[in-house]
Design an enzyme around this catalytic site. Sequence first.
Site, mmCIF file in Angstrom:
data_model
loop_
_atom_site.group_PDB
_atom_site.id
_atom_site.type_symbol
_atom_site.label_atom_id
_atom_site.label_comp_id
_atom_site.label_asym_id
_atom_site.label_seq_id
_atom_site.Cartn_x
_atom_site.Cartn_y
_atom_site.Cartn_z
ATOM 1 N N GLY A 102 38.484 -58.783 20.415
ATOM 2 C CA GLY A 102 39.621 -58.669 21.327
ATOM 3 C C GLY A 102 39.319 -59.199 22.718
ATOM 4 O O GLY A 102 40.142 -59.891 23.327
ATOM 5 N N THR A 103 38.148 -58.895 23.231
ATOM 6 C CA THR A 103 37.792 -59.314 24.586
ATOM 7 C C THR A 103 37.819 -60.834 24.695
ATOM 8 O O THR A 103 38.377 -61.396 25.646
ATOM 9 C CB THR A 103 36.394 -58.767 24.963
ATOM 10 O OG1 THR A 103 36.445 -57.337 24.885
ATOM 11 C CG2 THR A 103 35.978 -59.191 26.356
ATOM 12 N N ASN A 138 46.025 -48.656 24.678
ATOM 13 C CA ASN A 138 44.871 -48.041 24.030
ATOM 14 C C ASN A 138 44.555 -46.636 24.526
ATOM 15 O O ASN A 138 43.848 -45.892 23.865
ATOM 16 C CB ASN A 138 43.637 -48.928 24.198
ATOM 17 C CG ASN A 138 43.409 -49.346 25.624
ATOM 18 O OD1 ASN A 138 44.271 -49.973 26.254
ATOM 19 N ND2 ASN A 138 42.257 -48.998 26.165
ATOM 20 N N GLN A 189 45.178 -52.771 19.436
ATOM 21 C CA GLN A 189 45.339 -51.404 18.906
ATOM 22 C C GLN A 189 46.400 -51.319 17.807
ATOM 23 O O GLN A 189 46.509 -50.308 17.137
ATOM 24 C CB GLN A 189 45.724 -50.437 20.046
ATOM 25 C CG GLN A 189 44.605 -50.169 21.026
ATOM 26 C CD GLN A 189 43.464 -49.355 20.422
ATOM 27 O OE1 GLN A 189 43.624 -48.644 19.426
ATOM 28 N NE2 GLN A 189 42.287 -49.458 21.028
ATOM 29 N N ALA A 226 38.778 -56.903 14.665
ATOM 30 C CA ALA A 226 38.581 -56.301 13.334
ATOM 31 C C ALA A 226 38.119 -54.847 13.365
ATOM 32 O O ALA A 226 38.543 -54.044 12.533
ATOM 33 C CB ALA A 226 37.584 -57.152 12.533
ATOM 34 N N HIS A 227 37.256 -54.500 14.329
ATOM 35 C CA HIS A 227 36.684 -53.141 14.262
ATOM 36 C C HIS A 227 37.703 -52.049 14.575
ATOM 37 O O HIS A 227 37.430 -50.863 14.380
ATOM 38 C CB HIS A 227 35.432 -53.016 15.136
ATOM 39 C CG HIS A 227 35.660 -52.932 16.611
ATOM 40 N ND1 HIS A 227 35.604 -51.754 17.298
ATOM 41 C CD2 HIS A 227 35.924 -53.892 17.524
ATOM 42 C CE1 HIS A 227 35.825 -51.991 18.587
ATOM 43 N NE2 HIS A 227 36.022 -53.275 18.752
ATOM 44 N N THR A 233 29.022 -71.418 15.339
ATOM 45 C CA THR A 233 28.933 -71.267 13.882
ATOM 46 C C THR A 233 29.717 -70.036 13.436
ATOM 47 O O THR A 233 29.550 -68.958 14.002
ATOM 48 C CB THR A 233 27.444 -71.141 13.469
ATOM 49 O OG1 THR A 233 26.789 -72.322 13.902
ATOM 50 C CG2 THR A 233 27.285 -70.971 11.971
ATOM 51 N N CYS A 283 35.782 -48.104 26.439
ATOM 52 C CA CYS A 283 35.086 -49.065 27.293
ATOM 53 C C CYS A 283 34.881 -48.492 28.684
ATOM 54 O O CYS A 283 34.132 -49.037 29.480
ATOM 55 C CB CYS A 283 35.883 -50.371 27.356
ATOM 56 S SG CYS A 283 36.369 -50.952 25.742
HETATM 57 N N1 PLP Z 1 42.268 -54.771 24.058
HETATM 58 C C1 PLP Z 1 42.515 -53.489 23.753
HETATM 59 C C2 PLP Z 1 43.909 -52.966 23.885
HETATM 60 C C3 PLP Z 1 41.480 -52.652 23.318
HETATM 61 O O1 PLP Z 1 41.741 -51.369 23.026
HETATM 62 C C4 PLP Z 1 40.166 -53.182 23.215
HETATM 63 C C5 PLP Z 1 39.036 -52.309 22.831
HETATM 64 O O2 PLP Z 1 38.993 -51.141 23.146
HETATM 65 C C6 PLP Z 1 39.968 -54.536 23.521
HETATM 66 C C7 PLP Z 1 41.041 -55.297 23.943
HETATM 67 C C8 PLP Z 1 38.623 -55.178 23.377
HETATM 68 O O3 PLP Z 1 38.376 -55.463 22.031
HETATM 69 P P1 PLP Z 1 36.886 -55.752 21.486
HETATM 70 O O4 PLP Z 1 36.202 -54.422 21.436
HETATM 71 O O5 PLP Z 1 37.080 -56.345 20.145
HETATM 72 O O6 PLP Z 1 36.269 -56.705 22.427
#
Ligand code: PLP
Length: 372
Positions: free
Chosen positions: A69-70, A148, A176, A197-198, A234, A321
Amino acid sequence: MVYADNAATTRLDAEAFEAMKPWLLTEYGNASQLYAFARGPKKALTKARQTIAECIHANPEEIFFTSGGTESDNWVIKGSAFSDSDQNATITSAIEHHAVLHACAAIERLGYPVAYLTPTTEGKITPAALREIITPGTRLVSVMYANNEIGTIQPTRELCAVAHENRARFHTDAVQAVGHVAIDVQELGVDFLSASAHKFNGPKGIGFLYKRAGTELCPFMDGGAQEKQQRAGTENVAAIVGMAVALQNNCRQLAQNQKHIRELEASLLSELTNAGIPFVRNGGNDTLPGLISLSFAGVSGEAIMHRLDLMGICVSTGSACDSVNTQVSHVLNAIRLPEAYAKGTVRISLGKNNTAEDAAAIAAALKQIIKP
Ligand code: PLP
């Protein structure tokens, strides 16, 4: 142990784990090579892309694998700015994940203007609020699909329509939501969508970006020619395969998972209400299944989290986070939750693996900690 922090991460789907194994142990070839040993991994990528595209009603060519996501969020915010020599404005909301907010801060430091939408006290970003600040000089609007910390689901289709009426592109961070609520990129009309994915029972460190065909976005990771020269590096074949299987399983079981999780949510909340525990539920009426943000006046959310931890229950005080940060989160500040409540906030996030016993155990523990 009762794991109730599924918004932070989820348990890997057992079928996804099995599907990943061959790509790590036997068929470990580099998908970019030209010999026969690379054909299996290459085919696996094609199949995974197809599966993921079907789950969100996209075309396979519109799915780009990322590290999560990041990265997907950074790619859109920065890639969209860096492909715009006129330095037009980005509009986002004050309640985005830091992956969006800090990427916006980074482009602001380089001279690209960013405006921030204020949510309602329920955490909604309204189309009217967007209409008020959008201008012909807006290039990108980025509003998350669901929050989130408090779970509020945004009116994504309507927000996207406002952006398009003003010739701006629309991105939604759906990290989310994907795998938990039905997502149809055609119906939503979005240009970009981030997923990880996680958060949907896939492996960590893998995700994807949906990029509508024909939409311009300069690459974020420079290097090799992978992902049609749009995202170098890769490919993590095993993780990509695991992500596709996990998403497909969650999407196939969407209705039954939602029903199960909503029942757990309702029974937990009614236990607390029946016990006379005074609490505020944040996020309004339209929230993600199982994401329960509760505030208790005059009690420290951190203390509640630690007491629950000692009882073997995992919940979060804010977003995962942010777990080193004991300050009131930017989301609770933005919804103007009074400080006494904001400091006493915990996020319980239930998932498909939780049971009725888990919900009862959480309610019983909270009743012990917070007296009526
Ligand atoms: N965006 C949202 C709304 C999230 O809740 C999160 C993770 O908590 C992220 C982005 C970041 O995702 P990732 O952990 O895959 O980098």
